[in-house]
Every structure is written in C-alpha cells, then in structure tokens.
Write an enzyme that holds these catalytic residues in place. Structure first.
Site, short mmCIF file in Angstrom:
data_model
loop_
_atom_site.label_atom_id
_atom_site.label_comp_id
_atom_site.label_asym_id
_atom_site.label_seq_id
_atom_site.Cartn_x
_atom_site.Cartn_y
_atom_site.Cartn_z
N THR A 1 -83.30 -33.88 20.46
CA THR A 1 -84.32 -34.16 19.45
C THR A 1 -85.51 -34.82 20.10
O THR A 1 -85.34 -35.62 21.02
CB THR A 1 -83.75 -35.15 18.40
OG1 THR A 1 -82.69 -34.52 17.71
CG2 THR A 1 -84.81 -35.58 17.40
N THR B 1 -82.94 -40.79 16.52
CA THR B 1 -82.29 -39.73 17.27
C THR B 1 -80.84 -40.16 17.48
O THR B 1 -80.49 -41.32 17.33
CB THR B 1 -83.00 -39.47 18.62
OG1 THR B 1 -82.34 -38.41 19.30
CG2 THR B 1 -83.01 -40.69 19.51
N GLY C 1 -76.75 -37.53 13.85
CA GLY C 1 -77.49 -37.44 12.60
C GLY C 1 -76.71 -37.88 11.38
O GLY C 1 -77.26 -38.50 10.46
N LEU D 1 -76.83 -29.52 8.75
CA LEU D 1 -78.10 -30.20 8.95
C LEU D 1 -77.83 -31.64 9.34
O LEU D 1 -76.89 -32.26 8.84
CB LEU D 1 -78.94 -30.21 7.68
CG LEU D 1 -79.37 -28.86 7.10
CD1 LEU D 1 -80.22 -29.08 5.86
CD2 LEU D 1 -80.12 -28.03 8.12
N GLY D 2 -78.68 -32.15 10.20
CA GLY D 2 -78.60 -33.56 10.57
C GLY D 2 -79.69 -34.36 9.86
O GLY D 2 -80.21 -33.96 8.82
N ASP D 3 -80.02 -35.47 10.47
CA ASP D 3 -81.03 -36.36 9.90
C ASP D 3 -82.46 -35.87 10.16
O ASP D 3 -83.39 -36.22 9.43
CB ASP D 3 -80.89 -37.76 10.52
CG ASP D 3 -81.05 -37.71 12.04
OD1 ASP D 3 -80.45 -36.81 12.67
OD2 ASP D 3 -81.77 -38.55 12.59
N1 ASP Z 1 -80.29 -36.36 15.26
C1 ASP Z 1 -80.08 -34.99 15.69
C2 ASP Z 1 -79.12 -34.32 14.75
O1 ASP Z 1 -78.19 -34.97 14.29
C3 ASP Z 1 -79.59 -34.88 17.06
C4 ASP Z 1 -80.21 -35.72 18.12
O2 ASP Z 1 -80.98 -36.59 17.88
O3 ASP Z 1 -79.90 -35.50 19.27
O4 ASP Z 1 -79.23 -33.14 14.55
#
Ligand code: ASP
Length: 341
Positions: A200, A251, A254, A229-231
């Site tokens: 991310t 990051t 998520g 889906l993540g955050d």
């Molecule tokens: N936050 C991102 C997700 O959960 C992944 C990441 O930050 O590496 O999709």
C-alpha cells in the site's frame, strides 16, 4: 484535472535517505514557495519516490489534492513496487486494486476491487468529482473508468507477481508477512503463504495555502480471497481528512484498521489535542488491546499530519518507515516508533 500523466522522479542530490535509490537520485528538488510551508508524507520507503511526484505540485504552489494524486501515481506506475497492476493477485490469480482520495472540504472518492486499470487513484478522484457517489466497486468501477477514458490494460501478472503466485500456489496458505511493503523485501517469497502479501501507499499533504488532502492506493493483501476489501479504499479507515484538525492514513493489516475505523480515530484523537504521533500511538494501542496475543502476528501503522503542519507516525511492530518531504528538510525516511518491543 490530470489523468494519464507520467511522472519523472527527482530528488535532492546527496541526501542520505535517497542515496540508496538510483531511480530518485538524479535531479534536485525545486524550491518551495517562500510564504507557504508545504509538506508531504507517505508510507514505507516507496514513499520517497512518490513524495517527489507530489513535491512537483506542492513546490509550485499547487493544491494538496493534485499533489496526493500525482504522488501515488508514481507508485502505481512502478512495476518494481507492488502497488498498482504490478501487485500480487488474489488467490484466483487476479490483481484487484483499491484506492481512495479525500480533499480539504470532505469531498471524497473511492474505488475497490477494480481490475485492469493502471491508475485507480485517478478513477477514485473522478468518482469524487463526476458522480453523485463516494464509492464504486468491481465491474461498475471498471465500466465507469472505461467510460471516463481510462484504457483497459491486459489481464496479466507482472513477472515478479507471477513468480510469487506460483510459489504461493505450492501451499495456498494465506499467511501475511509483516512489513512486506518495504521495497527491499519485494522479491522474497516465503515458505508458507508467500512473503509478498500486502502493499500500500498512503500519502498526506498540506499545500502552501494550508489545505490538507490524502490518498491511498493498493493491490491489497496478496493472495486474499476473491472479493476481499481492506481498509485502503474505505474513507475513515484507510484515510481521513478534516482540514480544521488534521489528516491520517493507514497501512498494514486492513481488517484490524477497519475494526477501529483507524484513520478517523487518529484524526479524532488529534481533535482532542493530541499531536500526530501521540494520536497514532493511541490508535495502535487500541488495536493491540483488541488483538491481545494475536497482535504479534500483524503489522498496523498510521501516519498523520496536523492542520498546524506537524507530522508523526506510529506502528504496532518494528520495521515501519515513512517518507517526509518539506522545504526545510527536503526528503527523509523516518523509522517510526513501535509498540511491541
Ligand atoms: N492495508 C492494506 C490492506 O489491508 C494492505 C497494506 O497496507 O499493506 O489491503
């Protein structure tokens, strides 16, 4: 508004943080406008090159919104980094992208599970500016992107992602590895689940007028379930901006950012008077309390800037860095403090 621009990275020659990165070594940063104090920060070491894309806008007195779009487009376009179409696929072998953007007036836009589009952040901005909605997902997001003139790219994994996916298929275990976003770790493929599990870039900027904006773009957790889906595309979790208070972004894992509405929580803590780093720390402590023993298996990190132009970050685990670019210090990579010692 820009759509299909390509950005040439530049840097302050001789800065230690950049010396190791040949792609950002060549040029000097242009001087910032004298009266303002623009600032851009972003997650991980890949943020160094992205910040320079943002700085080109900020140093000319441009809008923070334009800067945070331009900045993360550098990372999206880079096949060396796993944000964008070069990212790791889901467990069906398909790359799906999530992104969101927010400006100084609570305008926001988001796309999620978007396939075959090179710059999801620009599609998110179009959602914000040209639709009555905040969020478009999947096929509908892609249809909208194509209607807006974004080319449909081939459905093809990058060579690194293809190798990582083949390796992952040997076990097919979903086991994210912490701090994999650091570019030095990109080529690793772990014995179980693969190491290239999540990627991310989140970016926050303040322009010479003092306005804040933020962006976040990702291929999400590598080898995730189809549809996960993540955050990162969620306003309030992966990103939140309140121009009167500050901006924050996340990051890491998520699911655990969503659990505490992470970025919004950090901004609300700043509203209560906390400095950016203290607010990030308090949010991380909340994650740690919720996760208990399982906290050691995940990474969660927040970055924040205040309306007064202070910046800070805090992580759950060791290994998170964030890149800062401003007129005084130009570029630096700061190792964030962390909770679990
Ligand atoms: N936050 C991102 C997700 O959960 C992944 C990441 O930050 O590496 O999709």
């Amino acid at each position: 508004m820009s759509t299909r621009r390509s950005f040439i990275t530049s840097s302050a020659a001789g800065l230690a943080a950049l010396a190791a990165s040949p792609s950002v070594e060549a040029l000097s940063l242009p001087p910032a406008p004298a009266k303002g104090k623009p600032l851009v920060i972003s997650t991980w070491d890949t943020g160094l090159a992205a910040n320079l894309g943002a700085w080109k806008v900020l140093s000319k007195g441009g809008r923070a919104l334009d800067a945070v779009e331009a900045g993360v487009m550098v990372t999206e376009a880079s096949q060396n980094c796993c944000v964008g179409l070069g990212g790791n696929p889901d467990r069906e072998g398909i790359v799906t992208l999530d992104a969101c953007i927010m400006d100084e007036q609570f305008n926001c836009g988001s796309v999620a599970a978007l396939e075959r589009i090179k710059h999801p952040i620009s599609v998110a901005r179009r959602v914000m500016e040209r639709t009555p909605h905040v969020m478009l997902v999947g096929e509908g997001a892609q249809q909208f992107a194509v209607a807006q003139g974004f080319p449909l790219e081939p459905q093809k994994l990058s060579p690194d992602a293809e190798q990582a996916y083949k390796e992952w298929l040997k076990t097919s275990q979903y086991k994210p590895v912490v701090n994999i976003e650091n570019s030095g770790s990109k080529k690793q493929v772990g014995p179980v689940g693969g190491a290239n599990n999540h990627d991310t870039i989140a970016m926050l900027a303040q322009d010479a007028q003092g306005n804040l904006s933020g962006s976040c773009t990702t291929s999400g957790m590598g080898f995730k379930m189809r549809g996960r889906l993540g955050d990162s595309p969620l306003i309030g979790s992966g990103l939140f901006v309140d121009n009167a208070v500050g901006a924050a972004a996340a990051t890491g894992q998520g699911e655990d950012v969503i659990r505490i509405a992470g970025a919004h929580t950090v901004v609300e803590l700043m509203r209560q008077g906390m400095a950016p780093k203290a607010a990030c720390k308090a949010a991380i402590e909340r994650v740690a309390r919720i996760k208990g023993d399982k906290a050691k298996d995940i990474q969660v990190c927040f970055i924040a800037i205040s309306a007064q132009g202070q910046h800070g970050a805090f992580a759950l685990q060791k290994g998170f860095s964030y890149a800062v670019c401003d007129a005084q210090n130009q570029q630096q990579l700061i190792q964030a403090e962390y909770l679990l010692k």
